[in-house]
Every structure is written in C-alpha cells, then in structure tokens.
Motif scaffolding. Structure first.
Motif, PDB file in Angstrom:
ATOM      1  N   ARG A   3       2.836  -2.499  43.033  1.00 44.33           N
ATOM      2  CA  ARG A   3       2.357  -2.463  41.645  1.00 44.33           C
ATOM      3  C   ARG A   3       0.973  -3.116  41.547  1.00 44.33           C
ATOM      4  NH1 ARG A   3       5.956  -2.814  36.866  1.00 44.33           N
ATOM      5  NH2 ARG A   3       4.585  -3.030  35.096  1.00 44.33           N
ATOM      6  N   ALA A   4       0.798  -4.263  42.206  1.00 44.66           N
ATOM      7  CA  ALA A   4      -0.484  -4.977  42.178  1.00 44.66           C
ATOM      8  C   ALA A   4      -1.590  -4.136  42.823  1.00 44.66           C
ATOM      9  CB  ALA A   4      -0.348  -6.323  42.886  1.00 44.66           C
ATOM     10  N   GLU A   5      -1.274  -3.470  43.921  1.00 47.43           N
ATOM     11  CA  GLU A   5      -2.253  -2.613  44.579  1.00 47.43           C
ATOM     12  C   GLU A   5      -2.618  -1.417  43.696  1.00 47.43           C
ATOM     13  OE1 GLU A   5      -1.092  -3.369  49.261  1.00 47.43           O
ATOM     14  OE2 GLU A   5       0.013  -1.859  48.103  1.00 47.43           O
ATOM     15  N   PHE A   6      -1.622  -0.885  42.994  1.00 44.29           N
ATOM     16  CA  PHE A   6      -1.880   0.236  42.100  1.00 44.29           C
ATOM     17  C   PHE A   6      -2.771  -0.199  40.936  1.00 44.29           C
ATOM     18  CE2 PHE A   6      -0.801   3.170  38.632  1.00 44.29           C
ATOM     19  CZ  PHE A   6      -1.112   4.365  39.259  1.00 44.29           C
ATOM     20  N   LEU A   7      -2.479  -1.351  40.361  1.00 41.09           N
ATOM     21  CA  LEU A   7      -3.321  -1.862  39.276  1.00 41.09           C
ATOM     22  C   LEU A   7      -4.742  -2.113  39.771  1.00 41.09           C
ATOM     23  CD1 LEU A   7      -0.889  -4.305  37.425  1.00 41.09           C
ATOM     24  CD2 LEU A   7      -1.748  -2.100  36.603  1.00 41.09           C
ATOM     25  N   ALA A   8      -4.869  -2.630  40.978  1.00 45.07           N
ATOM     26  CA  ALA A   8      -6.196  -2.866  41.556  1.00 45.07           C
ATOM     27  C   ALA A   8      -6.937  -1.545  41.758  1.00 45.07           C
ATOM     28  CB  ALA A   8      -6.077  -3.631  42.868  1.00 45.07           C
ATOM     29  N   ALA A   9      -6.218  -0.524  42.197  1.00 49.54           N
ATOM     30  CA  ALA A   9      -6.838   0.798  42.371  1.00 49.54           C
ATOM     31  C   ALA A   9      -7.279   1.370  41.028  1.00 49.54           C
ATOM     32  CB  ALA A   9      -5.864   1.740  43.065  1.00 49.54           C
ATOM     33  N   LEU A  10      -6.465   1.178  39.990  1.00 46.95           N
ATOM     34  CA  LEU A  10      -6.849   1.634  38.651  1.00 46.95           C
ATOM     35  C   LEU A  10      -8.079   0.877  38.155  1.00 46.95           C
ATOM     36  CD1 LEU A  10      -3.518   2.077  36.657  1.00 46.95           C
ATOM     37  CD2 LEU A  10      -5.138   3.846  37.314  1.00 46.95           C
ATOM     38  N   GLU A  11      -8.103  -0.430  38.388  1.00 43.62           N
ATOM     39  CA  GLU A  11      -9.258  -1.232  37.972  1.00 43.62           C
ATOM     40  C   GLU A  11     -10.533  -0.742  38.652  1.00 43.62           C
ATOM     41  OE1 GLU A  11      -6.943  -5.425  37.085  1.00 43.62           O
ATOM     42  OE2 GLU A  11      -7.745  -5.052  39.091  1.00 43.62           O
ATOM     43  N   GLU A  12     -10.433  -0.470  39.937  1.00 43.98           N
ATOM     44  CA  GLU A  12     -11.595   0.023  40.672  1.00 43.98           C
ATOM     45  C   GLU A  12     -12.019   1.390  40.136  1.00 43.98           C
ATOM     46  OE1 GLU A  12     -12.890   1.268  45.184  1.00 43.98           O
ATOM     47  OE2 GLU A  12     -11.205  -0.089  44.915  1.00 43.98           O
ATOM     48  N   MET A  13     -11.050   2.253  39.934  1.00 41.22           N
ATOM     49  CA  MET A  13     -11.325   3.599  39.431  1.00 41.22           C
ATOM     50  C   MET A  13     -11.992   3.550  38.055  1.00 41.22           C
ATOM     51  SD  MET A  13      -8.503   6.558  38.713  1.00 41.22           S
ATOM     52  CE  MET A  13      -7.997   5.856  37.158  1.00 41.22           C
ATOM     53  N   LEU A  14     -11.551   2.621  37.219  1.00 44.07           N
ATOM     54  CA  LEU A  14     -12.065   2.508  35.856  1.00 44.07           C
ATOM     55  C   LEU A  14     -13.260   1.558  35.754  1.00 44.07           C
ATOM     56  CD1 LEU A  14      -8.639   2.332  33.993  1.00 44.07           C
ATOM     57  CD2 LEU A  14     -10.204   4.286  34.100  1.00 44.07           C
ATOM     58  N   GLU A  15     -13.684   1.028  36.916  1.00 45.13           N
ATOM     59  CA  GLU A  15     -14.811   0.101  36.990  1.00 45.13           C
ATOM     60  C   GLU A  15     -14.604  -1.126  36.101  1.00 45.13           C
ATOM     61  OE1 GLU A  15     -18.371   2.405  36.280  1.00 45.13           O
ATOM     62  OE2 GLU A  15     -18.111   3.495  38.154  1.00 45.13           O
ATOM     63  N   LEU A  16     -13.400  -1.706  36.205  1.00 49.36           N
ATOM     64  CA  LEU A  16     -13.043  -2.917  35.470  1.00 49.36           C
ATOM     65  C   LEU A  16     -13.045  -4.100  36.430  1.00 49.36           C
ATOM     66  CD1 LEU A  16     -10.022  -1.494  33.442  1.00 49.36           C
ATOM     67  CD2 LEU A  16     -12.356  -1.876  32.610  1.00 49.36           C
ATOM     68  N   ASP A  17     -13.168  -5.296  35.883  1.00 47.45           N
ATOM     69  CA  ASP A  17     -13.097  -6.500  36.705  1.00 47.45           C
ATOM     70  C   ASP A  17     -11.704  -6.636  37.320  1.00 47.45           C
ATOM     71  OD1 ASP A  17     -15.701  -7.206  36.040  1.00 47.45           O
ATOM     72  OD2 ASP A  17     -15.066  -8.407  34.319  1.00 47.45           O
ATOM     73  N   ALA A  18     -11.668  -7.128  38.544  1.00 49.51           N
ATOM     74  CA  ALA A  18     -10.400  -7.337  39.242  1.00 49.51           C
ATOM     75  C   ALA A  18      -9.519  -8.286  38.436  1.00 49.51           C
ATOM     76  CB  ALA A  18     -10.654  -7.906  40.635  1.00 49.51           C
TER      77      ALA A  18
END
Length: 76
Positions: A3-18
């Motif tokens: 789940r944490a890796e998926f959220l991190a991938a979404l953050e990267e995809m959406l150009e959001l802060d980690a």
C-alpha cells in the motif's frame, strides 16, 4: 507492491511531495488529477497488478482509497 509503495507511486505520478497523499484524499481536490493522470493510473495498475481498470469504475472513484480498491489487490 505494498500500500505504501502504491501511494508513493501515485505521489510520483501526480508530482506530489512524498508522504503527502492519504487514502482519504479526495481526487477532485488534487490539481494534478486530470486526464493524463487517469491514463497513467490505468497503466500503473496494468503494469504492477496485471489488472485492467474499467473506465466506468474509475469514473466512480472519488478518493485515493477508491483507487486502491480498483487495483484488484489486497494491499497491506
């Protein structure tokens, strides 16, 4: 993928802060949730979960939790 890796991938995809994206976040509150993000999300799920997200299901998604559910996986 966790789940944490998926959220991190979404953050990267959406150009959001980690660490800035929570499961309760409303998609309509994210400026970067647009048509390109939708296509990227579909590709992300296909690549990591070998699962095709139906457009009508994605259109119903309102929160990041809804996106997590669309992966078709039990993310711990």
């Amino acid at each position: 993928m966790t789940r944490a890796e998926f959220l991190a991938a979404l953050e990267e995809m959406l150009e959001l802060d980690a660490g800035s994206l929570s499961p309760d976040a409303a998609l309509d509150s994210l400026d970067s949730w647009d048509s390109l993000a939708v296509i990227s999300f579909i590709a992300l799920v296909d690549e990591h979960f070998d699962h095709v997200v139906a457009g009508e299901d994605l259109a119903k998604a309102k929160t990041v939790s809804d996106l997590l559910a669309l992966t078709g996986a039990d993310l711990a």
